[in-house]
Design a protein around this motif. Structure first.
Motif, mmCIF file in Angstrom:
data_model
loop_
_atom_site.group_PDB
_atom_site.id
_atom_site.type_symbol
_atom_site.label_atom_id
_atom_site.label_comp_id
_atom_site.label_asym_id
_atom_site.label_seq_id
_atom_site.Cartn_x
_atom_site.Cartn_y
_atom_site.Cartn_z
ATOM 1 N N PRO A 68 19.270 -3.513 58.436
ATOM 2 C CA PRO A 68 19.173 -4.971 58.358
ATOM 3 C C PRO A 68 18.955 -5.486 56.933
ATOM 4 O O PRO A 68 19.363 -6.606 56.611
ATOM 5 N N PHE A 69 18.332 -4.672 56.078
ATOM 6 C CA PHE A 69 18.132 -5.105 54.702
ATOM 7 C C PHE A 69 19.471 -5.147 53.963
ATOM 8 O O PHE A 69 19.739 -6.054 53.183
ATOM 9 N N GLU A 97 12.113 -8.622 63.590
ATOM 10 C CA GLU A 97 13.536 -8.275 63.688
ATOM 11 C C GLU A 97 13.776 -6.843 63.210
ATOM 12 O O GLU A 97 14.533 -6.089 63.823
ATOM 13 N N VAL A 98 13.126 -6.461 62.141
ATOM 14 C CA VAL A 98 13.271 -5.091 61.630
ATOM 15 C C VAL A 98 12.750 -4.099 62.660
ATOM 16 O O VAL A 98 13.393 -3.076 62.933
ATOM 17 N N LEU A 99 11.595 -4.385 63.265
ATOM 18 C CA LEU A 99 10.997 -3.465 64.231
ATOM 19 C C LEU A 99 11.864 -3.263 65.472
ATOM 20 O O LEU A 99 11.797 -2.206 66.106
ATOM 21 N N ARG A 100 12.684 -4.252 65.817
ATOM 22 C CA ARG A 100 13.572 -4.140 66.984
ATOM 23 C C ARG A 100 14.896 -3.460 66.657
ATOM 24 O O ARG A 100 15.679 -3.174 67.547
ATOM 25 N N SER A 101 15.142 -3.180 65.408
ATOM 26 C CA SER A 101 16.457 -2.666 65.006
ATOM 27 C C SER A 101 16.598 -1.158 65.225
ATOM 28 O O SER A 101 15.621 -0.411 65.216
ATOM 29 N N ASP A 106 15.221 4.522 64.767
ATOM 30 C CA ASP A 106 15.777 5.871 64.630
ATOM 31 C C ASP A 106 15.739 6.431 63.216
ATOM 32 O O ASP A 106 15.953 7.626 63.031
ATOM 33 N N TYR A 107 15.485 5.579 62.219
ATOM 34 C CA TYR A 107 15.550 6.066 60.842
ATOM 35 C C TYR A 107 14.285 5.737 60.049
ATOM 36 O O TYR A 107 13.541 6.616 59.652
ATOM 37 N N ALA A 108 14.042 4.469 59.794
ATOM 38 C CA ALA A 108 12.974 4.060 58.870
ATOM 39 C C ALA A 108 11.585 4.495 59.344
ATOM 40 O O ALA A 108 10.781 4.971 58.543
ATOM 41 N N VAL A 113 9.140 4.474 56.115
ATOM 42 C CA VAL A 113 9.474 3.277 55.336
ATOM 43 C C VAL A 113 8.799 2.062 55.965
ATOM 44 O O VAL A 113 8.981 1.772 57.140
ATOM 45 N N ARG A 114 8.005 1.364 55.190
ATOM 46 C CA ARG A 114 7.340 0.151 55.679
ATOM 47 C C ARG A 114 7.665 -1.054 54.805
ATOM 48 O O ARG A 114 7.880 -2.132 55.281
#
Length: 185
Positions: A68-69, A97-101, A106-108, A113-114
């Motif tokens: 998303p970034f 939104e990031v937390l739902r991605s 599966d990655y961050a 990565v926070r």
């Protein structure tokens, strides 16, 4: 920042490796990870500033497509095509939104990565620089963003210089040697 600027041009001229530059940039911004991906014809996005590791390979092959970034950087490029440009991830995309991605799930999250701070080196938002921190270090600040904005034009020029030197015919060596012998001190 002066030392980092010199290191960018040292990497561009092969005095320093791009991986060593990545280590210095991480140290300069208290980041745990760095990513500078330049698209290859096969659709992958290898990291120029780090030795390959499994998470980078996964990002290069797939997760850059759902990040998303990265999507926000492309949108910012359409909204404001001036480059270079830096942004704090938390200011561009709501954390929910990031937390739902898929990227986060599966990655961050697995990578720790926070917090992220990104910079765009081209007008289309395809060549991006990302700095990453885990939650125990804390978020990037506006001062960090400003530092990255100061570094981006030099990194852009360094990449151009590296590409130009890679295409330089062998007979140009004498001219380059003459330039190397000039002292700036």
């Amino acid at each position: 920042l002066g030392g980092l600027l010199g290191s960018i041009y040292d990497a561009a001229t092969n005095v320093l490796s791009w991986t060593e530059l990545g280590n210095q940039l991480c140290a300069g911004l208290a980041a745990e990870r760095i990513y500078l991906g330049i698209s290859h014809p096969d659709g992958t996005l290898p990291n120029l500033l780090r030795e390959p590791e499994p998470f980078d390979t996964a990002y290069s092959e797939y997760y850059h497509k759902v990040d998303p970034f990265r999507g926000a950087a492309r949108l910012a490029a359409r909204e404001n095509p001036s480059a270079p440009y830096a942004l704090l991830g938390e200011n561009r995309i709501p954390r929910s939104e990031v937390l739902r991605s898929e990227y986060h799930a599966d990655y961050a999250r697995r990578r720790g990565v926070r917090h992220c701070l990104g910079g765009r080196l081209d007008r289309r938002g395809e060549v991006l620089l990302g700095f990453f921190r885990e939650s125990n270090i804390g978020p990037f600040t506006a001062g960090d963003r400003h530092s990255v904005e100061l570094l981006l034009p030099h990194l852009h020029r360094g990449l151009q210089l590296s590409r130009t030197l890679a295409m330089t015919p062998p007979r140009a060596g004498a001219g380059l040697a003459a330039l190397d012998s000039l002292s700036l001190c």
